[in-house]
Enzyme design. Structure first.
Site, PDB file in Angstrom:
ATOM      1  CE  LYS A 152      -2.302  -1.279   3.627  1.00  0.00           C
ATOM      2  NZ  LYS A 152      -2.032  -2.668   3.667  1.00  0.00           N
ATOM      3  CB  CYS A 170      -9.782   1.032  15.795  1.00  0.00           C
ATOM      4  SG  CYS A 170      -9.207   2.543  15.672  1.00  0.00           S
ATOM      5  CG  MET A 171      -7.449   3.548  18.897  1.00  0.00           C
ATOM      6  SD  MET A 171      -7.188   4.780  20.482  1.00  0.00           S
ATOM      7  CE  MET A 171      -8.754   5.815  19.990  1.00  0.00           C
ATOM      8  CG  MET A 193      -8.496  -4.065  14.885  1.00  0.00           C
ATOM      9  SD  MET A 193      -8.710  -2.114  15.701  1.00  0.00           S
ATOM     10  CE  MET A 193      -7.393  -1.534  15.766  1.00  0.00           C
ATOM     11  N   GLY A 227      -4.221   1.192  13.991  1.00  0.00           N
ATOM     12  CA  GLY A 227      -4.636   0.786  12.442  1.00  0.00           C
ATOM     13  C   GLY A 227      -4.672   2.143  11.797  1.00  0.00           C
ATOM     14  CD  GLN A 228      -8.700   5.283  12.091  1.00  0.00           C
ATOM     15  OE1 GLN A 228      -9.234   6.163  11.310  1.00  0.00           O
ATOM     16  NE2 GLN A 228      -9.251   5.285  13.333  1.00  0.00           N
TER      17      GLN A 228
END
Length: 794
Positions: free
Chosen positions: A83, A167-168, A342, A379-380
């Site tokens: 990516k 998510c966190m 996650m 994740g971000q």
């Protein structure tokens, strides 16, 4: 692919290869802009995950034409994932949003920016208490700070929450209730030093491949690193593992308790470390995040029932494997790093399992030395920097403060220079509650009437979409505003759509998973009339000021986003003048004032322009230079740790320099398979796509590699249902249904009775199936387990 697309993508690939010529120069090249064959290169963190890889962005003719891994960056040392190598193409999908769009007579039609800003401001002015902001860990630090200041310091409301709640949030509550302060004590350097790496319910080979490669690279050079994969399905991480422990969903709590039980029973816990640095904790009634004290004997008695045999019965992991884990933690000569993401966080007992994994490290003394660390990943790209540090959660304020604390509110009011009492003590709604109220009529308690979404896609990512998202689209008076770069599952249903600048089309600052703050400058112009998210917020704030909203004034009667240059106010609400000054720098310097209370000190903005990020706390030395901190709480590195203490938990919840070792009993999940819905469903990601695929599905190379979603099943389950590889099946939960293709014996292999669906495909909404039940402390929903049934599609 059309010829022009092929040429464009091929040109970027060629330029990227040409950029490899820079690698030899990296060790000696000066900081700043460089040119190679007419291509100007500058630094930036990657736009995708929370790893925080740095890239060299090559620009020519006003376009990004090349991407190279930054060899000067400690995070990725010149390497990128698939990516990352294609991140430049994310800017150039054919369907970029370029004009504001307002729904009129059922259709989205182009309007001016003036009409768009007026529309938002008039909605807020008419019902300020009914307005909410929904942002994300993709907000830059200045963007999130501006949103926080607008809502909490301007409107006097706390109705702002981020998608990072999904998510966190459980990692946050786990850190807070263990150490009294958020975010990991260790850093990525632990991956270079550990002897054992344990992955708790995550798949870093695909989800954090650059970090995973650091460990695999060590192995390839002869280092012995034992990898233990603890999961509910086999993944690509499992292929590299020395041990794979497959557990029944939700039973990771029993596994962690089993390790602790063995350490206690054998007398193999680190008595000296624990007696000097730890205390014990259990849940109180009614339940609070910090619980109540228990002594060691009570802890020993509580943990005693989690024998290897009992844990095996609960989890399905053989008793011998539980003893093997205990053997490792009992060995003080080893350095052990735990990683999770996650799997532990999207969990109705997410805070509890976070507590328990921290507790195993503390109990065994595998903490505070390079290679010995419990570390959560995000994740971000700025879930840490913008959400956790800036405090864009509904209960939080910048720098680790909370709205319920009067002193914290006063700190915020003083720094923002707003009147006393402006910041409300009442927390806003967390994500699930916010959207539930937006999807409920006002006369039935639905007091949120307008939501402004920035940099996220809740129409695809919220759990149980049929309850939390779609009902609002049919309720009169509910108004959805979305700022984004492409059409999404959310913009499709929006009332107002705003076109946003993306990544290097604007200035920015991110904060990654290892406390590293990273800055970049605008390099190219956004397409059409797309504009910065931060400008959008400031423009709305100024329009509210014009409408007479007193909250948009500070104590001195000035605009709350007042910026001066040469003694005169710069009209930054007018986009023509937004870049007359560096708004990011002004906001960042104001935000810095918040960071010292919890020892999350940041350096001046200018320091980040010269570095590939700095890990906080960043403190100034006697010679005027700024020094980052790799290992928090360890007195050999952390400037705030008392030198008389090798480890100093200086934000202890009990104010005695001690971290908390929790007892958290196993309890079953809220929903399990039964005769009507006999399969487990887990959702997650794939290596080719990032989150909802808004950007990556518009990168031809990535879309071709993974063009659509699917369901993984065990071949025996498929055979019993008469289902073959590639067949279409109908998957149903108690909340919704979805038709998609089956992939048997693919890269992920669930055990019998379990299935897996990735959520990146906007045409196949996995979250029609998921349940909205959440952790009682973090309010984070569980996307990893619900019950479904499957039949072959007709």
């Amino acid at each position: 692919m059309q010829r022009r697309d092929f040429i464009r993508s091929s040109a970027m690939a060629a330029a990227t290869l040409a950029a490899s010529r820079l690698a030899a120069e990296e060790s000696s090249a000066p900081e700043g802009v460089r040119e190679v064959d007419g291509v100007r290169f500058q630094k930036a963190p990657c736009r995708f995950c929370g790893t925080g890889c740095h890239v060299q962005v090559g620009v020519k003719g006003g376009k990004v034409v090349a991407i190279q891994g930054d060899a000067k960056a400690e995070v990725n040392k010149g390497l990128l994932c698939m990516k990352g190598y294609h991140v430049g193409l994310a800017l150039y999908g054919k369907d970029r949003l370029t004009k504001p769009l307002l729904r009129k007579n059922g259709k989205l039609v182009p309007i001016s920016w003036k009409e768009a800003i007026d529309t938002i401001a008039e909605r807020i002015q008419a019902d300020p208490k009914g307005f909410a902001m929904y942002g994300s860990g993709q907000w830059t630090i200045p963007e999130g700070y501006a949103a926080n200041k607008l809502v909490k310091g301007g409107l006097g409301s706390n109705q702002v929450d981020p998608n990072a709640r999904l998510c966190m949030a459980s990692a946050v509550t786990g850190f807070l209730s263990t150490y009294g302060v958020d975010e990991p004590a260790g850093c990525y350097d632990d991956l270079d030093k550990c002897d054992v790496l344990i992955t708790w319910g995550n798949n870093p080979a695909e989800m954090h491949p650059v970090l995973f490669s650091r460990v695999m690279d060590r192995r390839s050079r002869g280092a012995k690193v034992k990898l233990i994969d603890i999961g509910t399905r086999r993944t690509r991480t499992t292929e590299f593992a020395d041990e794979y422990l497959e557990f029944k969903p939700h039973t990771d709590l029993a596994i962690a308790n089993g390790i602790a039980q063995q350490l206690i029973e054998r007398g193999a816990w680190d008595r000296d470390f624990v007696e000097k640095n730890c205390a014990f904790r259990e849940q109180d009634e009614p339940a609070t995040l910090n619980g109540k004290a228990m002594d060691f004997e009570a802890y020993k008695q509580a943990i005693a029932e989690y024998t290897p045999e009992k844990v095996a019965e609960i989890s399905g992991v053989p008793a011998a494997k539980i003893r093997m884990l205990a053997d490792l933690f009992a060995d003080k000569s080893l350095k052990i790093t735990s990683l999770w993401c996650m799997g532990m966080n999207q969990h109705t007992a997410g805070t509890a399992i976070n507590n328990l994994v921290h507790g195993v490290h503390l109990l065994s003394g595998h903490f505070g030395k390079p290679g010995d660390a419990p570390t959560s990943l995000t994740g971000q790209p700025s879930a840490c920097g913008t959400v956790r540090e800036v405090g864009t959660l509904a209960h939080a304020l910048p720098g680790g403060r909370v709205v319920a604390n009067a002193d914290h509110r006063k700190h915020a009011e003083d720094i923002w220079n707003v009147p006393a009492g402006r910041v409300s003590p009442k927390p806003g709604y967390h994500t699930v509650e916010m959207w539930k109220r937006f999807s409920t009529p006002k006369d039935k308690g639905g007091d949120i009437s307008t939501i402004w979404v920035q940099v996220t896609n809740p129409g695809q990512t919220l759990p149980n979409l049929n309850q939390l998202f779609f009902p609002s689209r049919k309720i009169p008076g509910k108004f959805l505003i979305v700022s984004d770069v492409y059409p999404t599952a959310t913009t499709e249903h929006a009332d107002l759509v705003l076109p946003s600048a993306l990544w290097v089309e604007k200035n920015g600052v991110f904060g990654n998973s290892e406390r590293r703050t990273q800055q970049w400058f605008k390099m190219v112009k956004p397409p059409g009339d797309a504009r910065d998210d931060c400008w959008q917020l400031i423009a709305v704030a100024h329009r509210l000021l014009e409408l007479g909203n007193e909250g948009m004034k500070d104590r001195d009667g000035k605009f709350i986003f007042h910026i001066e240059k040469d003694g005169k106010e710069v009209p930054i609400w007018d986009f023509a003048h937004y870049y007359d000054v560096n708004v990011d720098q002004h906001l960042f310097e104001e935000y810095r004032k918040f960071t010292r209370l919890k020892h999350k000190d940041l350096a001046p903005y200018e320091e980040y322009t010269k570095a590939r990020g700095l890990r906080w706390p960043v403190v100034q030395q006697k010679d005027g230079t700024w020094r980052e901190t790799k290992f928090r709480f360890a007195s050999f590195d952390d400037p705030y740790a008392e030198k008389s203490r090798p480890i100093d938990f200086y934000h202890s919840t009990t104010h005695d320099h001690r971290a908390q070792i929790w007892f958290r009993p196993y309890a079953p999940p809220p929903e399990s398979p039964d005769k009507d819905y006999p399969f487990w469903l887990c959702t997650g990601r794939v290596i080719e796509h990032w989150h909802t695929g808004t950007m990556t599905m518009r990168i031809p190379q990535l879309r071709r590699s993974m063009p659509g979603s699917y369901i993984e099943m065990h071949p025996d389950d498929a055979h019993a249902l008469g289902i073959g590889n590639g067949d279409r099946v109908l998957v149903e939960s108690r909340r919704g249904k979805l038709e998609l293709s089956v992939w048997l014996n693919g890269r992920g292999r669930p055990p019998r009775g379990s299935t897996f669906i990735p959520f990146f495909d906007e045409t196949l909404l996995a979250n029609l199936l998921t349940l909205e039940n959440y952790d009682p402390f973090s309010k984070q929903p569980d996307y990893k387990k619900c019950a479904v049934r499957i039949r072959k599609a007709s």
